[in-house]
Design a protein around this motif. Structure first.
Motif, PDB file in Angstrom:
ATOM      1  N   PHE A   1       0.832  -1.204   0.000  1.00  0.00           N
ATOM      2  CA  PHE A   1       0.000   0.000   0.000  1.00  0.00           C
ATOM      3  C   PHE A   1       0.867   1.254   0.000  1.00  0.00           C
ATOM      4  O   PHE A   1       0.631   2.193  -0.782  1.00  0.00           O
ATOM      5  CB  PHE A   1      -0.913  -0.009   1.214  1.00  0.00           C
ATOM      6  N   ILE A   2       1.877   1.291   0.857  1.00  0.00           N
ATOM      7  CA  ILE A   2       2.746   2.469   0.947  1.00  0.00           C
ATOM      8  C   ILE A   2       3.498   2.677  -0.367  1.00  0.00           C
ATOM      9  O   ILE A   2       3.623   3.797  -0.869  1.00  0.00           O
ATOM     10  CB  ILE A   2       3.737   2.319   2.111  1.00  0.00           C
ATOM     11  N   ARG A   3       3.988   1.575  -0.951  1.00  0.00           N
ATOM     12  CA  ARG A   3       4.730   1.685  -2.210  1.00  0.00           C
ATOM     13  C   ARG A   3       3.834   2.168  -3.344  1.00  0.00           C
ATOM     14  O   ARG A   3       4.226   3.049  -4.116  1.00  0.00           O
ATOM     15  CB  ARG A   3       5.348   0.331  -2.562  1.00  0.00           C
ATOM     16  N   GLU A   4       2.640   1.621  -3.435  1.00  0.00           N
ATOM     17  CA  GLU A   4       1.757   1.965  -4.544  1.00  0.00           C
ATOM     18  C   GLU A   4       1.202   3.376  -4.436  1.00  0.00           C
ATOM     19  O   GLU A   4       1.024   4.055  -5.457  1.00  0.00           O
ATOM     20  CB  GLU A   4       0.605   0.955  -4.630  1.00  0.00           C
ATOM     21  N   ILE A   5       0.915   3.835  -3.214  1.00  0.00           N
ATOM     22  CA  ILE A   5       0.347   5.169  -3.066  1.00  0.00           C
ATOM     23  C   ILE A   5       1.368   6.251  -3.416  1.00  0.00           C
ATOM     24  O   ILE A   5       1.012   7.387  -3.770  1.00  0.00           O
ATOM     25  CB  ILE A   5      -0.213   5.380  -1.639  1.00  0.00           C
ATOM     26  N   HIS A   6       2.667   5.907  -3.329  1.00  0.00           N
ATOM     27  CA  HIS A   6       3.703   6.875  -3.676  1.00  0.00           C
ATOM     28  C   HIS A   6       4.160   6.747  -5.128  1.00  0.00           C
ATOM     29  O   HIS A   6       4.992   7.535  -5.582  1.00  0.00           O
ATOM     30  CB  HIS A   6       4.913   6.712  -2.745  1.00  0.00           C
ATOM     31  N   SER A   7       3.632   5.776  -5.846  1.00  0.00           N
ATOM     32  CA  SER A   7       4.038   5.567  -7.236  1.00  0.00           C
ATOM     33  C   SER A   7       3.308   6.542  -8.157  1.00  0.00           C
ATOM     34  O   SER A   7       2.165   6.936  -7.889  1.00  0.00           O
ATOM     35  CB  SER A   7       3.725   4.134  -7.677  1.00  0.00           C
ATOM     36  N   VAL A   8       3.970   6.922  -9.232  1.00  0.00           N
ATOM     37  CA  VAL A   8       3.356   7.810 -10.219  1.00  0.00           C
ATOM     38  C   VAL A   8       2.169   7.117 -10.864  1.00  0.00           C
ATOM     39  O   VAL A   8       1.129   7.718 -11.120  1.00  0.00           O
ATOM     40  CB  VAL A   8       4.382   8.228 -11.286  1.00  0.00           C
ATOM     41  N   PHE A   9       2.312   5.832 -11.146  1.00  0.00           N
ATOM     42  CA  PHE A   9       1.197   5.033 -11.644  1.00  0.00           C
ATOM     43  C   PHE A   9       1.338   3.623 -11.087  1.00  0.00           C
ATOM     44  O   PHE A   9       2.426   3.187 -10.707  1.00  0.00           O
ATOM     45  CB  PHE A   9       1.166   5.008 -13.184  1.00  0.00           C
ATOM     46  N   THR A  10       0.222   2.916 -11.010  1.00  0.00           N
ATOM     47  CA  THR A  10       0.208   1.574 -10.434  1.00  0.00           C
ATOM     48  C   THR A  10      -0.091   0.545 -11.511  1.00  0.00           C
ATOM     49  O   THR A  10      -1.050   0.701 -12.278  1.00  0.00           O
ATOM     50  CB  THR A  10      -0.868   1.461  -9.333  1.00  0.00           C
ATOM     51  N   LEU A  11       0.729  -0.487 -11.592  1.00  0.00           N
ATOM     52  CA  LEU A  11       0.536  -1.543 -12.571  1.00  0.00           C
ATOM     53  C   LEU A  11      -0.652  -2.423 -12.179  1.00  0.00           C
ATOM     54  O   LEU A  11      -0.961  -2.566 -10.987  1.00  0.00           O
ATOM     55  CB  LEU A  11       1.797  -2.399 -12.674  1.00  0.00           C
ATOM     56  N   PRO A  12      -1.335  -3.015 -13.151  1.00  0.00           N
ATOM     57  CA  PRO A  12      -2.483  -3.891 -12.842  1.00  0.00           C
ATOM     58  C   PRO A  12      -2.064  -5.073 -11.976  1.00  0.00           C
ATOM     59  O   PRO A  12      -0.962  -5.616 -12.122  1.00  0.00           O
ATOM     60  CB  PRO A  12      -2.943  -4.347 -14.235  1.00  0.00           C
ATOM     61  N   ASP A  13      -2.955  -5.492 -11.084  1.00  0.00           N
ATOM     62  CA  ASP A  13      -2.641  -6.570 -10.147  1.00  0.00           C
ATOM     63  C   ASP A  13      -2.534  -7.933 -10.813  1.00  0.00           C
ATOM     64  O   ASP A  13      -1.965  -8.859 -10.228  1.00  0.00           O
ATOM     65  CB  ASP A  13      -3.700  -6.630  -9.047  1.00  0.00           C
ATOM     66  N   PHE A  14      -3.085  -8.100 -12.025  1.00  0.00           N
ATOM     67  CA  PHE A  14      -3.072  -9.416 -12.655  1.00  0.00           C
ATOM     68  C   PHE A  14      -1.732  -9.760 -13.309  1.00  0.00           C
ATOM     69  O   PHE A  14      -1.512 -10.899 -13.724  1.00  0.00           O
ATOM     70  CB  PHE A  14      -4.187  -9.520 -13.710  1.00  0.00           C
ATOM     71  N   LEU A  15      -0.816  -8.796 -13.380  1.00  0.00           N
ATOM     72  CA  LEU A  15       0.469  -9.065 -14.019  1.00  0.00           C
ATOM     73  C   LEU A  15       1.259 -10.114 -13.227  1.00  0.00           C
ATOM     74  O   LEU A  15       1.240 -10.125 -11.999  1.00  0.00           O
ATOM     75  CB  LEU A  15       1.288  -7.774 -14.122  1.00  0.00           C
TER      76      LEU A  15
ATOM     77  N   LEU B   1       4.074 -10.542 -11.941  1.00  0.00           N
ATOM     78  CA  LEU B   1       5.287 -10.019 -11.330  1.00  0.00           C
ATOM     79  C   LEU B   1       5.408 -10.540  -9.905  1.00  0.00           C
ATOM     80  O   LEU B   1       4.403 -10.782  -9.238  1.00  0.00           O
ATOM     81  CB  LEU B   1       5.256  -8.489 -11.322  1.00  0.00           C
ATOM     82  N   PRO B   2       6.628 -10.709  -9.398  1.00  0.00           N
ATOM     83  CA  PRO B   2       6.796 -11.213  -8.023  1.00  0.00           C
ATOM     84  C   PRO B   2       6.039 -10.386  -6.988  1.00  0.00           C
ATOM     85  O   PRO B   2       5.402 -10.939  -6.078  1.00  0.00           O
ATOM     86  CB  PRO B   2       8.311 -11.130  -7.810  1.00  0.00           C
ATOM     87  N   SER B   3       6.084  -9.055  -7.118  1.00  0.00           N
ATOM     88  CA  SER B   3       5.393  -8.200  -6.145  1.00  0.00           C
ATOM     89  C   SER B   3       3.882  -8.375  -6.217  1.00  0.00           C
ATOM     90  O   SER B   3       3.184  -8.360  -5.191  1.00  0.00           O
ATOM     91  CB  SER B   3       5.761  -6.734  -6.388  1.00  0.00           C
ATOM     92  N   LYS B   4       3.362  -8.553  -7.435  1.00  0.00           N
ATOM     93  CA  LYS B   4       1.923  -8.745  -7.603  1.00  0.00           C
ATOM     94  C   LYS B   4       1.489 -10.118  -7.082  1.00  0.00           C
ATOM     95  O   LYS B   4       0.393 -10.270  -6.526  1.00  0.00           O
ATOM     96  CB  LYS B   4       1.531  -8.586  -9.072  1.00  0.00           C
ATOM     97  N   LYS B   5       2.335 -11.123  -7.264  1.00  0.00           N
ATOM     98  CA  LYS B   5       2.031 -12.457  -6.744  1.00  0.00           C
ATOM     99  C   LYS B   5       1.979 -12.437  -5.223  1.00  0.00           C
ATOM    100  O   LYS B   5       1.106 -13.059  -4.610  1.00  0.00           O
ATOM    101  CB  LYS B   5       3.065 -13.463  -7.240  1.00  0.00           C
ATOM    102  N   ARG B   6       2.925 -11.736  -4.608  1.00  0.00           N
ATOM    103  CA  ARG B   6       2.925 -11.634  -3.144  1.00  0.00           C
ATOM    104  C   ARG B   6       1.677 -10.910  -2.652  1.00  0.00           C
ATOM    105  O   ARG B   6       1.074 -11.300  -1.639  1.00  0.00           O
ATOM    106  CB  ARG B   6       4.186 -10.900  -2.664  1.00  0.00           C
ATOM    107  N   LYS B   7       1.281  -9.870  -3.369  1.00  0.00           N
ATOM    108  CA  LYS B   7       0.085  -9.124  -2.988  1.00  0.00           C
ATOM    109  C   LYS B   7      -1.157  -9.992  -3.093  1.00  0.00           C
ATOM    110  O   LYS B   7      -1.981 -10.034  -2.165  1.00  0.00           O
ATOM    111  CB  LYS B   7      -0.059  -7.889  -3.882  1.00  0.00           C
ATOM    112  N   ARG B   8      -1.302 -10.706  -4.199  1.00  0.00           N
ATOM    113  CA  ARG B   8      -2.478 -11.567  -4.374  1.00  0.00           C
ATOM    114  C   ARG B   8      -2.512 -12.668  -3.321  1.00  0.00           C
ATOM    115  O   ARG B   8      -3.572 -13.007  -2.781  1.00  0.00           O
ATOM    116  CB  ARG B   8      -2.468 -12.174  -5.782  1.00  0.00           C
ATOM    117  N   SER B   9      -1.356 -13.234  -3.012  1.00  0.00           N
ATOM    118  CA  SER B   9      -1.285 -14.293  -2.008  1.00  0.00           C
ATOM    119  C   SER B   9      -1.673 -13.761  -0.625  1.00  0.00           C
ATOM    120  O   SER B   9      -2.401 -14.425   0.126  1.00  0.00           O
ATOM    121  CB  SER B   9       0.125 -14.881  -1.969  1.00  0.00           C
ATOM    122  N   ALA B  10      -1.206 -12.559  -0.281  1.00  0.00           N
ATOM    123  CA  ALA B  10      -1.532 -11.963   1.020  1.00  0.00           C
ATOM    124  C   ALA B  10      -3.026 -11.677   1.128  1.00  0.00           C
ATOM    125  O   ALA B  10      -3.644 -11.905   2.173  1.00  0.00           O
ATOM    126  CB  ALA B  10      -0.730 -10.682   1.222  1.00  0.00           C
ATOM    127  N   ILE B  11      -3.615 -11.191   0.046  1.00  0.00           N
ATOM    128  CA  ILE B  11      -5.056 -10.917   0.046  1.00  0.00           C
ATOM    129  C   ILE B  11      -5.841 -12.205   0.238  1.00  0.00           C
ATOM    130  O   ILE B  11      -6.846 -12.247   0.966  1.00  0.00           O
ATOM    131  CB  ILE B  11      -5.467 -10.214  -1.264  1.00  0.00           C
TER     132      ILE B  11
END
Length: 236
Positions: free
Chosen positions: A11-25, A27-37
């Motif tokens: 959440f902290i990383r994404e809110i400070h990003s200029v744009f946020t990549l889609p969650d379905f990609l 990517l390792p970070s997106k996989k960790r996010k989906r797994s945590a959810i």
């Protein structure tokens, strides 16, 4: 809990990003996010199902959500999905906000021993040796003032992305087009000397019964200020 840490960091990383990549990609970070959810989703849904099956009102927040009735609508209660969404928001947000709020509060108490001493005297006089209950909150006004002043100086939600202009409106000489999102910054407003004299000083007495009435409406909003009409916003 590892899942909570992952979601908080994401959440902290994404809110400070200029744009946020889609969650379905993939990517390792997106996989960790989906797994945590998914971890939180399974946990909360299991708790909801167990509570519905028991039918017991335990007097906690989950029971309030399950027993809530839409009195302004069709008179029905929340679906499991709606309860899950509310509980997920509260569970994940509270994990970060509570820890941040308590960390800064203890920091302020450690650097202001006279405030700490007065707080412990109040707690000892009200509680003695017993554990506090919700009913004791109103009997601890100075302790409440300390927490409120801590939230003023160091609000966990330093920026709030929570207002959208449904019509074009002018704010402080700036035109906000219809559909625009407006950021609110409690950290900045809470340190405005127009509302809080000597704003960087830790002073719990600001929230005493005698002085709290001098704080203008919407000058203090550590977690937001609820719904506001356009006419109210336009006038401030």
């Amino acid at each position: 809990m590892e899942a909570a840490r992952i979601l908080s960091d994401t959440f902290i990383r994404e809110i400070h990003s200029v744009f946020t990549l889609p969650d379905f990609l993939p990517l390792p970070s997106k996989k960790r996010k989906r797994s945590a959810i998914q971890v939180f989703d399974r946990l909360i849904r299991d708790i909801i199902q167990q509570r519905r099956a028991s039918g017991h009102d335990k007097g906690d927040l989950l029971s309030m959500l399950l027993l809530a009735i839409d009195q302004e609508g069709d008179g029905t209660g929340m679906t499991d999905q709606q309860v899950r969404d509310e509980a997920m928001t509260l569970f994940t947000a509270a994990f970060h906000a509570n820890s941040m709020a308590l960390t800064w509060t203890w920091y302020l108490l450690a650097t202001h021993p006279e405030v700490y001493e007065r707080m412990t005297e109040e707690i000892d006089s009200v509680l003695g040796q017993r554990t506090a209950t919700f009913a004791d909150v109103e009997r601890l006004p100075y302790t409440q003032s300390i927490l409120k002043e801590s939230l003023r100086l160091y609000p966990p939600a330093w920026a709030l992305f929570c207002r959208q202009a449904h019509t074009a409106v002018e704010l402080g000489g700036y035109r906000v087009p219809r559909g625009s999102w407006v950021f609110l910054f409690p950290y900045v407003t809470h340190r405005d000397c127009r509302f809080f004299p000597d704003p960087t000083r830790f002073d719990p007495e600001r929230f005493s019964p005698e002085r709290v009435k001098d704080i203008p409406q919407y000058a203090y909003f550590p977690f937001g200020a609820g719904r506001a009409r356009v006419s109210e916003t336009r006038s401030r």
